[in-house]
Write an enzyme that holds these catalytic residues in place. Structure first.
Site, PDB file in Angstrom:
ATOM      1  N   HIS A  17       0.874  -1.241   0.084  1.00 27.10           N
ATOM      2  CA  HIS A  17       0.129  -0.203  -0.089  1.00 27.10           C
ATOM      3  C   HIS A  17       0.853   1.220  -0.113  1.00 27.10           C
ATOM      4  O   HIS A  17       0.718   2.337  -0.760  1.00 27.10           O
ATOM      5  CB  HIS A  17      -0.694   0.177   1.188  1.00 27.10           C
ATOM      6  CG  HIS A  17      -1.983  -0.957   1.335  1.00 27.10           C
ATOM      7  ND1 HIS A  17      -2.061  -2.040   2.370  1.00 27.10           N
ATOM      8  CD2 HIS A  17      -3.009  -1.462   0.322  1.00 27.10           C
ATOM      9  CE1 HIS A  17      -3.026  -2.674   2.261  1.00 27.10           C
ATOM     10  NE2 HIS A  17      -3.624  -2.476   0.944  1.00 27.10           N
ATOM     11  N   LYS A  41     -16.837  -8.731   7.631  1.00 21.18           N
ATOM     12  CA  LYS A  41     -15.402  -9.053   8.133  1.00 21.18           C
ATOM     13  C   LYS A  41     -15.159  -8.390   9.383  1.00 21.18           C
ATOM     14  O   LYS A  41     -15.570  -7.410   9.840  1.00 21.18           O
ATOM     15  CB  LYS A  41     -14.338  -8.241   7.164  1.00 21.18           C
ATOM     16  CG  LYS A  41     -14.335  -9.070   5.795  1.00 21.18           C
ATOM     17  CD  LYS A  41     -13.080  -8.558   5.230  1.00 21.18           C
ATOM     18  CE  LYS A  41     -12.906  -8.493   3.717  1.00 21.18           C
ATOM     19  NZ  LYS A  41     -12.153  -7.769   2.983  1.00 21.18           N
ATOM     20  N   ARG A  95      -1.441  -6.191  -8.744  1.00 19.36           N
ATOM     21  CA  ARG A  95      -0.159  -7.283  -8.473  1.00 19.36           C
ATOM     22  C   ARG A  95      -0.294  -8.344  -9.615  1.00 19.36           C
ATOM     23  O   ARG A  95       0.879  -8.550  -9.922  1.00 19.36           O
ATOM     24  CB  ARG A  95      -0.300  -7.723  -7.156  1.00 19.36           C
ATOM     25  CG  ARG A  95      -0.241  -6.815  -5.879  1.00 19.36           C
ATOM     26  CD  ARG A  95      -0.564  -7.266  -4.574  1.00 19.36           C
ATOM     27  NE  ARG A  95      -2.145  -7.577  -4.680  1.00 19.36           N
ATOM     28  CZ  ARG A  95      -3.018  -8.073  -3.502  1.00 19.36           C
ATOM     29  NH1 ARG A  95      -2.461  -7.912  -2.688  1.00 19.36           N
ATOM     30  NH2 ARG A  95      -4.119  -8.277  -3.962  1.00 19.36           N
ATOM     31  N   SER A 133      -2.731  -7.913   2.502  1.00 15.49           N
ATOM     32  CA  SER A 133      -3.105  -7.889   3.869  1.00 15.49           C
ATOM     33  C   SER A 133      -3.535  -9.217   4.335  1.00 15.49           C
ATOM     34  O   SER A 133      -3.487  -9.464   5.456  1.00 15.49           O
ATOM     35  CB  SER A 133      -4.105  -6.779   4.119  1.00 15.49           C
ATOM     36  OG  SER A 133      -3.611  -5.489   3.804  1.00 15.49           O
TER      37      SER A 133
HETATM   38  O1  PNS Z   1      -8.801  -3.780   0.581  1.00 18.36           O
HETATM   39  P1  PNS Z   1      -9.496  -4.167  -0.744  1.00 18.36           P
HETATM   40  O2  PNS Z   1     -10.198  -5.648  -0.772  1.00 18.36           O
HETATM   41  O3  PNS Z   1      -8.976  -4.016  -2.114  1.00 18.36           O
HETATM   42  O4  PNS Z   1     -10.816  -3.087  -0.717  1.00 18.36           O
HETATM   43  C1  PNS Z   1     -11.867  -3.277  -1.454  1.00 18.36           C
HETATM   44  C2  PNS Z   1     -12.720  -2.019  -1.665  1.00 18.36           C
HETATM   45  C3  PNS Z   1     -13.198  -1.478  -0.205  1.00 18.36           C
HETATM   46  C4  PNS Z   1     -12.123  -0.911  -2.392  1.00 18.36           C
HETATM   47  C5  PNS Z   1     -14.066  -2.716  -2.340  1.00 18.36           C
HETATM   48  O5  PNS Z   1     -14.606  -3.492  -1.465  1.00 18.36           O
HETATM   49  C6  PNS Z   1     -15.179  -1.582  -2.816  1.00 18.36           C
HETATM   50  O6  PNS Z   1     -14.866  -0.782  -3.660  1.00 18.36           O
HETATM   51  N1  PNS Z   1     -16.148  -1.366  -1.767  1.00 18.36           N
HETATM   52  C7  PNS Z   1     -17.229  -0.368  -1.914  1.00 18.36           C
HETATM   53  C8  PNS Z   1     -18.431  -1.221  -2.492  1.00 18.36           C
HETATM   54  C9  PNS Z   1     -18.753  -0.920  -3.879  1.00 18.36           C
HETATM   55  O7  PNS Z   1     -18.686   0.449  -4.413  1.00 18.36           O
HETATM   56  N2  PNS Z   1     -19.029  -1.940  -4.592  1.00 18.36           N
HETATM   57  C10 PNS Z   1     -19.443  -1.767  -6.032  1.00 18.36           C
HETATM   58  C11 PNS Z   1     -18.031  -1.746  -6.645  1.00 18.36           C
HETATM   59  S1  PNS Z   1     -18.242  -2.251  -8.321  1.00 18.36           S
END
Ligand code: PNS
Length: 158
Positions: A17, A41, A95, A133
């Protein structure tokens, strides 16, 4: 004016990150790190701890680079928080090819909902491209040493 939103769970923030945040700071005028809150979670670190760790690790670097940095949290849709925060870029780190497949689908969905917001992918630097993570939490839970993969501030909070 490029205002970037870098979203993630950051549970915990890793050297991967940090790589993406540093490089984002070089290309935007303002960066918002957005911690997505997942109701399902159970996190390793509380939201407050995650915010504080990101601020203490990245605040001084942002200052040195002359880029404004803020850390926020959000529940709900990413595009909604991007609009609320005035971000015109969503930044995601890649990645692997598997990351790309997942991210490309999310990006298309986000673009369908918010065409004015562009998503940019930054390829992870080679030396940190294997860190996640999820694996950090697993290694730590099983008694392994995570010190090569996370900043000092995370070790101090474990
Ligand atoms: O640490 P991560 O798992 O990469 O984070 C994921 C995150 C928080 C970026 C993703 O879950 C997210 O965008 N959540 C918001 C919900 C949302 O907008 N969903 C529709 C996306 S198409």
């Amino acid at each position: 004016m490029r205002v970037g939103l870098y979203p993630g769970s950051f549970d915990p923030i890793t050297n991967g990150h940090i790589d993406i945040i540093k490089r984002s700071l070089a290309v935007v005028n303002k960066l918002i790190v957005g911690i997505g809150i997942s109701a399902t979670k159970t996190p390793m670190f509380s939201l407050e701890q995650r915010m504080a760790m990101i601020e203490s690790e990245m605040g001084p670097i942002a200052k040195t680079m002359g880029t404004e940095l803020s850390v926020t949290s959000f529940e709900g849709l990413l595009v909604d928080v991007a609009r609320q925060q005035g971000a015109n870029l969503i930044i995601r780190g890649l990645r692997t090819a598997a990351d790309f497949d997942y991210e490309a689908q999310m990006t298309s969905m986000n673009r369908a909902m918010a065409p004015e917001i562009e998503t940019v992918f930054l390829a992870a630097s080679a030396n940190v491209g294997f860190i996640s993570s999820t694996l950090i939490r697993q290694i730590h839970a099983m008694g392994g040493d995570v010190s090569p993969f996370v900043p000092r501030v995370v070790l101090d909070n474990i």
